[in-house]
Design an enzyme around this catalytic site. Structure first.
Site, short mmCIF file in Angstrom:
data_model
loop_
_atom_site.label_atom_id
_atom_site.label_comp_id
_atom_site.label_asym_id
_atom_site.label_seq_id
_atom_site.Cartn_x
_atom_site.Cartn_y
_atom_site.Cartn_z
N VAL A 75 0.84 -1.20 0.00
CA VAL A 75 0.00 0.00 0.00
C VAL A 75 0.87 1.25 0.00
O VAL A 75 1.88 1.32 0.71
CB VAL A 75 -0.90 0.01 1.26
N CYS A 76 0.47 2.24 -0.82
CA CYS A 76 1.12 3.56 -0.78
C CYS A 76 0.05 4.63 -0.93
O CYS A 76 -1.15 4.34 -0.85
CB CYS A 76 2.19 3.68 -1.85
N ALA A 77 0.45 5.85 -1.16
CA ALA A 77 -0.52 6.96 -1.23
C ALA A 77 -1.38 6.89 -2.48
O ALA A 77 -2.60 7.05 -2.42
CB ALA A 77 0.20 8.30 -1.14
#
Length: 381
Positions: A75-77
């Site tokens: 998961v990232c932005a």
């Protein structure tokens, strides 16, 4: 699996896994401050944070921490960084790896419809769980008509759902002037020709016309006479108004949650509104039937998600178990709701201005304003 075969998981797919309490391992590659402020939560989730910039040259430092026997979601932005890291994990021989499509921005905006309950004559009430932000919206469907309560800016979800149910949206209502998210109530009303309702005591500064959501208001959905009865319940805001639906459900807005109560400080009036909040919770709500099912406008933690993802509780049970309803000492109550509160929601002052119609930010600006948890309860993290 090769990096070329790597698949993304959508926010909707991930939501269903969390609701079903599937075991997951999440590798969050955002920076530490963003991770500490707001992250994905769930009952059977194991998680580590390893910032992307520490992994650009390889994932050797964390490879031993990534399990082989669980589904791994990176998961990232926005998506790009998680895709890069997920590809490296696959190249290192890790299996069952995916990345969150659209990142935390997509996670923030996903709405999951859940059946909250049936109505007596016909029809149903649906809860829309914004799992990434803890917001809860509602649609009452009966006799080919619908009313939408505390809807979010993603109004197309509501329009699509109403079409699926062969219902025409006749009313949109906000239980109060929101400060943690941008309301879609007026926008949805304008798009569908519905009547928009807002408590007048929260509408002193709004620059648009609206119907007054007051206790004597007559709001009916469909030809089966499903009535929505407003109950003035100040405390979170001076105009906060709960809704008694079909004499079965209490839509409590941001006054009462499953594990906490609303905070009175988001308009800078904490000291003024404490007495209103206590009177609503300890007097007005006490006069209501204990068998009412409370449907709040927010939840604070993933542990509040019940069967199928629904967030609800019997009013009588909350009077026994909710800590916010069990502070008999008024001084203790006043201290609890005015001191040591969690941080205020991101850009909450600007969000209030948007909901008054005084600001018109772009879609991207609205997304940025809403990033982060809701923090409308006194016990939220």
């Amino acid at each position: 699996m090769t990096a070329a075969e790597l698949k993304g998981i959508t926010a909707g797919e991930l939501t269903k896994k969390i609701i079903n309490k599937n075991e997951l391992f999440i590798l969050d590659v955002r920076n530490d401050s963003d991770f500490q402020d707001w992250r994905i939560e769930g009952t059977n989730i194991e998680m580590i944070n390893a910032p992307y910039f520490d992994l650009i040259d390889g994932v050797d430092a964390i490879i031993d921490k990534i399990p082989d026997d669980k589904e791994v979601v990176v998961v990232c932005a926005k998506e790009g960084s998680s895709l890069f890291v997920a590809e490296q994990l696959v190249e290192q021989g890790k299996h069952h790896v995916s990345y969150l499509v659209g990142g935390m921005k997509a996670w923030s905006e996903h709405l999951e419809p859940v059946l909250a309950g049936d109505l007596k004559d016909s029809g149903a009430i649906y809860q829309f769980v914004r799992i990434g932000k803890g917001c809860l919206s509602y649609m009452i469907v009966s006799g080919g008509e619908a009313a939408v309560i505390d809807t979010l800016r993603m109004t197309e979800v509501m329009e699509d759902f109403a079409r699926e149910k062969n219902a025409v949206i006749k009313h949109t209502l906000d239980t109060h002037l929101h400060a943690d998210h941008i309301s879609g109530g007026l926008k949805l009303a304008q798009r569908t020709g519905a009547a928009y309702w807002l408590p007048p005591k929260d509408a002193d500064e709004v620059v648009f016309s609206y119907n007054k959501l007051e206790e004597h208001a007559e709001i009916t959905v469909g030809n089966t006479s499903i009535h929505i009865q407003p109950i003035y319940s100040p405390g979170h805001t001076i105009g906060s108004t709960s809704l008694l639906v079909d004499n079965q459900y209490l839509l409590s807005g941001d006054i009462l949650f499953v594990q906490s109560i609303g905070r009175p400080d988001l308009a800078g009036k904490a000291e003024d509104w404490v007495s209103d909040l206590r009177d609503t919770l300890y007097n007005r709500y006490k006069q209501l039937p204990e068998d009412l099912i409370v449907l709040p406008a927010h939840f604070g933690k993933a542990t509040e998600l019940g069967e199928g993802g629904k967030v609800s509780a019997r009013l009588g049970d909350l009077f026994k178990e909710n800590p916010g309803l069990n502070m008999e000492n008024e001084l203790e109550f006043r201290k609890a709701v005015t001191e040591n509160l969690p941080p205020q929601p991101n850009a909450y002052q600007e969000i209030r201005q948007v909901n008054m119609g005084k600001m018109t930010p772009t879609d991207e600006e609205q997304r940025d304003m809403e990033i982060g948890p809701n923090r409308c309860a006194i016990h939220d993290k």
